[in-house]
Design an enzyme around this catalytic site. Structure first.
Site, PDB file in Angstrom:
ATOM      1  N   THR A  74       0.826  -1.214   0.000  1.00  0.00           N
ATOM      2  CA  THR A  74       0.000   0.000   0.000  1.00  0.00           C
ATOM      3  C   THR A  74       0.855   1.257   0.000  1.00  0.00           C
ATOM      4  O   THR A  74       1.992   1.238   0.497  1.00  0.00           O
ATOM      5  CB  THR A  74      -0.886  -0.011   1.269  1.00  0.00           C
ATOM      6  N   ASP A  75       0.281   2.345  -0.502  1.00  0.00           N
ATOM      7  CA  ASP A  75       0.992   3.636  -0.436  1.00  0.00           C
ATOM      8  C   ASP A  75       1.030   4.178   0.993  1.00  0.00           C
ATOM      9  O   ASP A  75       1.768   5.116   1.279  1.00  0.00           O
ATOM     10  CB  ASP A  75       0.339   4.661  -1.377  1.00  0.00           C
ATOM     11  N   GLU A  76       0.247   3.579   1.896  1.00  0.00           N
ATOM     12  CA  GLU A  76       0.180   4.105   3.267  1.00  0.00           C
ATOM     13  C   GLU A  76       1.509   3.932   4.001  1.00  0.00           C
ATOM     14  O   GLU A  76       1.738   4.560   5.032  1.00  0.00           O
ATOM     15  CB  GLU A  76      -0.987   3.463   4.031  1.00  0.00           C
ATOM     16  N   TYR A 106      -1.783  -0.611  10.837  1.00  0.00           N
ATOM     17  CA  TYR A 106      -1.889  -1.281   9.528  1.00  0.00           C
ATOM     18  C   TYR A 106      -0.701  -0.923   8.639  1.00  0.00           C
ATOM     19  O   TYR A 106      -0.007  -1.812   8.132  1.00  0.00           O
ATOM     20  CB  TYR A 106      -3.202  -0.875   8.832  1.00  0.00           C
ATOM     21  N   LYS A 132       2.426  -3.236   7.131  1.00  0.00           N
ATOM     22  CA  LYS A 132       2.715  -3.412   5.692  1.00  0.00           C
ATOM     23  C   LYS A 132       4.131  -2.912   5.379  1.00  0.00           C
ATOM     24  O   LYS A 132       4.844  -3.514   4.573  1.00  0.00           O
ATOM     25  CB  LYS A 132       1.684  -2.663   4.835  1.00  0.00           C
ATOM     26  N   ARG A 165      -7.814  11.119  -0.458  1.00  0.00           N
ATOM     27  CA  ARG A 165      -7.327   9.814  -0.906  1.00  0.00           C
ATOM     28  C   ARG A 165      -7.314   9.788  -2.431  1.00  0.00           C
ATOM     29  O   ARG A 165      -8.130  10.451  -3.077  1.00  0.00           O
ATOM     30  CB  ARG A 165      -8.249   8.680  -0.407  1.00  0.00           C
TER      31      ARG A 165
END
Ligand code: NAD
Ligand code: TYD
Length: 351
Positions: free
Chosen positions: A131-133, A156, A160, A220
């Site tokens: 993910t880009d998070e 989260y 990741k 987002r």
């Protein structure tokens, strides 16, 4: 082409089911195994249309179960792993981080070790879907590139980021053939109705409040899930080993604006007068550590592999809403008793 044996993990989830379907339909010569624990987020109803395909097999199992994974990898000697299995919801990671560490970090290591020992590491590859998070949050301007430093903020995204690091470390230390991609927020059919877009659609259908965190100004970037599946197909086959690719839709929205678009489309489709759904919007307590903005620079993927998104947001959101309107039984099935409990805890405390 000789048959390729591929393990897709998390293939009964939202993105995984689109990836499995694409591979089963496009690559009849491959043998595709879908390994999934079937948590609350995994549902075999997502794959009804392909379950009888000759090149497809479902395997129920937990990626954290090392002896089971070793046995599977030893028996099947996969050419490739496309690893999507994860706990994926930020709000759940805040209320219960342990499962995120277990599945996202430890489970990834179990898979890396087993592929290293039993997989086809000569010509195969281990592909981690991320993910880009992991990059943290952006201010009003700028984009995440593949060179942006990792600065995850939620349990989260920390899990990741950690699994990305382990995948890269296995590439460097053990020369495992790996590739990683980091994608922005996906939307589309079969999306569990705890995430923003499907939750809003489902709540409008049920005339329930539409909980918008804070002032709804967080931003987002949204990508239609089938465009993500297309990027995964390209990167799995042609991505450079050891590399990372950012995937994004170049489609930024403030949460409140996206909620209003959904309200307007739903009013039209349900024959309600304008403003009916918007009147359900409720601003609720903000998410802890809520990242302000995500935005992706996907020019590496576009320039090196020729990928670009094919579905506009207007098309994609309409297709998504239509899918939920025609598949209310699916929503009823996946929103089991356990989900009702989660929903009550998450939103009653925040109002
Ligand atoms: P999801 O929650 O819809 O599905 C996850 C799947 O993994 C489910 O089928 C679940 O049963 C399975 N799973 C969970 N724990 C498992 C375990 N221990 N063993 C085996 N299977 C297990 O998630 P998603 O939204 O489809 O995301 C898939 C992947 O893509 C995740 O790795 C996520 O981090 C990543 N990703 C998601 C998004 C997004 O917008 N949803 C964006 C970028 C990256
Ligand atoms: P979400 O779909 O959970 O994805 P992520 O947190 O991984 O980006 O949330 C998208 C955005 O919507 C995020 O800024 C949080 C916000 N949000 C709400 O305002 N209300 C909600 O009920 C949910 C689930 C999310």
């Amino acid at each position: 082409m000789t048959a390729k044996k591929i393990l897709i993990t998390g293939g009964a989830g939202f993105i995984g089911s689109h990836v499995v379907r694409r591979f089963v339909n496009r690559y009849p010569n491959y043998e595709i195994d879908n390994l999934d624990k079937l948590t609350y987020a995994g549902n075999l109803e997502n794959l009804r249309d392909i379950e009888g395909a000759g090149n497809y097999r479902f395997v129920k199992g937990d990626i954290c179960d090392a002896s089971f994974i070793d046995q599977l990898m030893n028996t099947r000697q996969y050419d490739g792993v496309i690893h999507l299995a994860a706990e994926s919801h930020v709000d759940r990671s805040i209320s219960g981080p342990d499962e995120f560490v277990r599945t996202n970090v430890l489970g990834t290591i179990v898979l890396l070790q087993a592929f290293r020992q039993y997989g086809n590491t000569a010509t195969g590859r281990f592909y981690h879907i991320s993910t880009d998070e992991v990059y943290g949050e952006l201010g009003e301007t700028g984009f995440f590139t593949e060179e942006t430093s990792y600065k995850p903020n939620s349990p989260y995204s920390a899990s990741k980021a950690s699994s990305d690091h382990f995948v890269r470390a296995w590439g460097t230390t053990y020369k495992l053939p790996i590739v990683i991609s980091n994608c922005s927020n996906n939307y589309g059919s079969h999306h569990f109705p705890e995430k923003l877009i499907p939750l809003m659609i489902n709540n409008i259908l049920n005339k329930k409040p539409l909980p918008v965190y804070g002032k709804g100004e967080n931003v987002r970037d949204w990508l239609y899930v089938e465009d993500h599946a297309g990027a995964i197909d390209l990167i799995f086959h042609d991505g450079k080993l050891g590399d990372t690719y950012n995937i994004g839709g170049n489609n930024e929205w403030k949460n409140i604006d996206i909620v209003k678009i959904i309200c307007q489309l739903m009013d039209e489709k349900l024959g309600h007068s304008a403003g009916t759904s918007e009147s359900l919007i409720e601003f609720v307590k903000d998410r802890a550590g809520h990242d302000f903005r995500y935005a992706i620079d996907s020019s590496k993927l576009q320039n090196e592999l020729g990928w670009k998104p094919s579905v506009t947001f207007e098309e994609g959101i309409e297709r998504t809403i239509d899918w939920y309107l025609s598949n209310q039984a699916w929503v009823e099935h996946v929103t089991s008793g356990a989900y009702q409990e989660y929903y009550k805890n998450q939103y009653q405390e925040n109002r």
